[in-house]
Design a protein around this motif. Sequence first.
Motif, PDB file in Angstrom:
ATOM      1  N   ASN A 172     -16.648 -43.470   5.204  1.00  0.00           N
ATOM      2  CA  ASN A 172     -18.056 -43.099   5.299  1.00  0.00           C
ATOM      3  C   ASN A 172     -18.300 -41.984   6.312  1.00  0.00           C
ATOM      4  O   ASN A 172     -19.277 -41.250   6.201  1.00  0.00           O
TER       5      ASN A 172
ATOM      6  N   THR B  60     -22.523 -48.296   2.457  1.00  0.00           N
ATOM      7  CA  THR B  60     -22.090 -48.093   1.085  1.00  0.00           C
ATOM      8  C   THR B  60     -22.557 -46.739   0.564  1.00  0.00           C
ATOM      9  O   THR B  60     -23.722 -46.374   0.720  1.00  0.00           O
TER      10      THR B  60
ATOM     11  N   SER C  37     -17.357 -57.183   5.608  1.00  0.00           N
ATOM     12  CA  SER C  37     -16.237 -56.543   4.933  1.00  0.00           C
ATOM     13  C   SER C  37     -15.105 -57.528   4.701  1.00  0.00           C
ATOM     14  O   SER C  37     -14.594 -57.665   3.586  1.00  0.00           O
TER      15      SER C  37
ATOM     16  N   ASP D  28     -19.688 -52.968   2.898  1.00  0.00           N
ATOM     17  CA  ASP D  28     -20.665 -53.005   3.985  1.00  0.00           C
ATOM     18  C   ASP D  28     -21.964 -52.355   3.496  1.00  0.00           C
ATOM     19  O   ASP D  28     -22.026 -51.131   3.357  1.00  0.00           O
ATOM     20  N   PRO D  29     -23.015 -53.131   3.200  1.00  0.00           N
ATOM     21  CA  PRO D  29     -24.231 -52.562   2.615  1.00  0.00           C
ATOM     22  C   PRO D  29     -24.826 -51.404   3.407  1.00  0.00           C
ATOM     23  O   PRO D  29     -25.384 -50.471   2.819  1.00  0.00           O
TER      24      PRO D  29
ATOM     25  N   PRO E 107     -14.626 -52.153  -5.132  1.00  0.00           N
ATOM     26  CA  PRO E 107     -15.656 -51.135  -5.379  1.00  0.00           C
ATOM     27  C   PRO E 107     -15.111 -49.796  -5.848  1.00  0.00           C
ATOM     28  O   PRO E 107     -15.735 -49.127  -6.671  1.00  0.00           O
ATOM     29  N   GLN E 108     -13.929 -49.406  -5.371  1.00  0.00           N
ATOM     30  CA  GLN E 108     -13.392 -48.098  -5.711  1.00  0.00           C
ATOM     31  C   GLN E 108     -12.365 -48.136  -6.846  1.00  0.00           C
ATOM     32  O   GLN E 108     -11.727 -47.118  -7.121  1.00  0.00           O
TER      33      GLN E 108
ATOM     34  N   ASN F 143     -15.763 -49.454   3.598  1.00  0.00           N
ATOM     35  CA  ASN F 143     -17.205 -49.300   3.816  1.00  0.00           C
ATOM     36  C   ASN F 143     -18.016 -49.741   2.610  1.00  0.00           C
ATOM     37  O   ASN F 143     -19.207 -50.076   2.734  1.00  0.00           O
ATOM     38  N   GLN F 144     -17.403 -49.773   1.420  1.00  0.00           N
ATOM     39  CA  GLN F 144     -18.135 -50.181   0.227  1.00  0.00           C
ATOM     40  C   GLN F 144     -18.421 -51.683   0.206  1.00  0.00           C
ATOM     41  O   GLN F 144     -19.211 -52.151  -0.611  1.00  0.00           O
TER      42      GLN F 144
ATOM     43  N   THR G 209     -23.036 -44.684  -2.823  1.00  0.00           N
ATOM     44  CA  THR G 209     -23.133 -44.907  -4.264  1.00  0.00           C
ATOM     45  C   THR G 209     -22.355 -43.857  -5.040  1.00  0.00           C
ATOM     46  O   THR G 209     -21.651 -44.166  -5.997  1.00  0.00           O
TER      47      THR G 209
END
Length: 474
Positions: free
Chosen positions: A120, A173, A334, A169-170, A349-350, A166-167, A175
Amino acid sequence: MTRPSEAGEGAGPPAGTRTLRDDTLVVFVSDAHIGGDPGQDYFESPEELAALFGEVSGHDGPVELVLAGDFFDFLKIGEVPAGENRASMTISRPEYRRLFSALRSLAGGPDRRVLYLPGNHDAEVWWNEEIRYTLRDEGLVDEFALSYAARFGSAPEGLIYCEHGNQFDPANTITDYEDPLDTPFGDHIVTDVVRRIAPAGRIGRDLDLRDMGMVYPVVGIPEWVAGRVFYDLLSRVATYLLLPLLVGYAAYRIVAYGIAVSSSGSRAVSFWDSYATLPVVQAVFGEVAWDGLLLVTVLVLFFLAVRRAATRTISSVTSRLPGEASNAPRTGSSADGIEALLGSDGHPPQRRDLPGREIDVFVSGHTHAPALSRIPREAGEAVVINSGCWLRQLRPVPARFGGPPVYVSEFVQTHARVYLEGTEIRTELWRHPKPAPRSLRATERLAVLGRLPAQPDPGAEPRISARGTPSRDR
């Protein structure tokens, strides 16, 4: 020289899983946070990180170095001169010359590959083609990707996966990594709060706001500020009130005793009873001492109340920031999210095509809290590794008598390794000990007497702090 627009290369290849030779060493480094405007660059370990790259270069076999996010800290760099970018500005700094030379030598070696996963704080690597061109042209990075997945040839059932973290972690995140305007809440904390406050520098004798970014956990910032002011006040009270009062009182008692002796003739005079010789002076000292005690009591209660209110306020704002919950390595959204993922059919997420149950080793960073944990699940155990960071942190040490904690410097320099031994995947978390500078007042040292963590010896060798081996029931 090929310009970025002519290179014909995107940010990275399509997501895929590579197959590694059995003698491959995979090394994960994250959260060095290299770079920043003057007064905001917190990276202090270029020599130690260069030594790691040099040591890894000597491995007898292939090496995959995964820079797992926030290797650079582009959020802390403001204006960029024409013809430069945030990566080129950082690479050209003289204090980092040896570090990037070591990384360049590693990347240029036979059977060596350096992969860059954005986090991030360095998401610009993904959307800024100029930065990717710079890193490739400098010979520092071979490949860019949002995630890393690999298997060893002789252990195809064991999947190693990494993304920055980091994705999960709201507050941090992202997008769409392709969109420069996609800036999560955590970005604004850095760019709109920390980067604006830090230039204020030193406030008073002992409060330097440039150290604010080193406070861990983040929620401790108001407590750190209140503690610095509190112990500074105690030091001033001791120096300018209590010490002069004690010296003056001692001088008064000596004078009073001399007067009592000279006026007593042959009668014996007790030193402790001689204060009655000058009763008015004795009364003045008593009043001053009483007023000083009341002043200290009121100020202590005031700072405790302010600290409690400030901590509650910032907790409501930063409750989702990394490292907020406590100093325990595995706390926070996380780690919890990753653990839940590994026992489900959900996807990282990735890497949306990869079921969590298939991952045997999950490596991330982001929280700056190094840890290695074995996670039981239906079919054996998975290993979760947080590769930590390469930063100096200010960590709280509980004070005696209920006083504010004293924040003490500690270097956290860690990385993770994964390799194959026989048919088993071995995972290791490594620490690189380094003594940290500590500048504490006498009042702070008294408050944490016997509780200060020991410093590592200068020149202490890197060591393995935790090991783990994933397993699957057969």
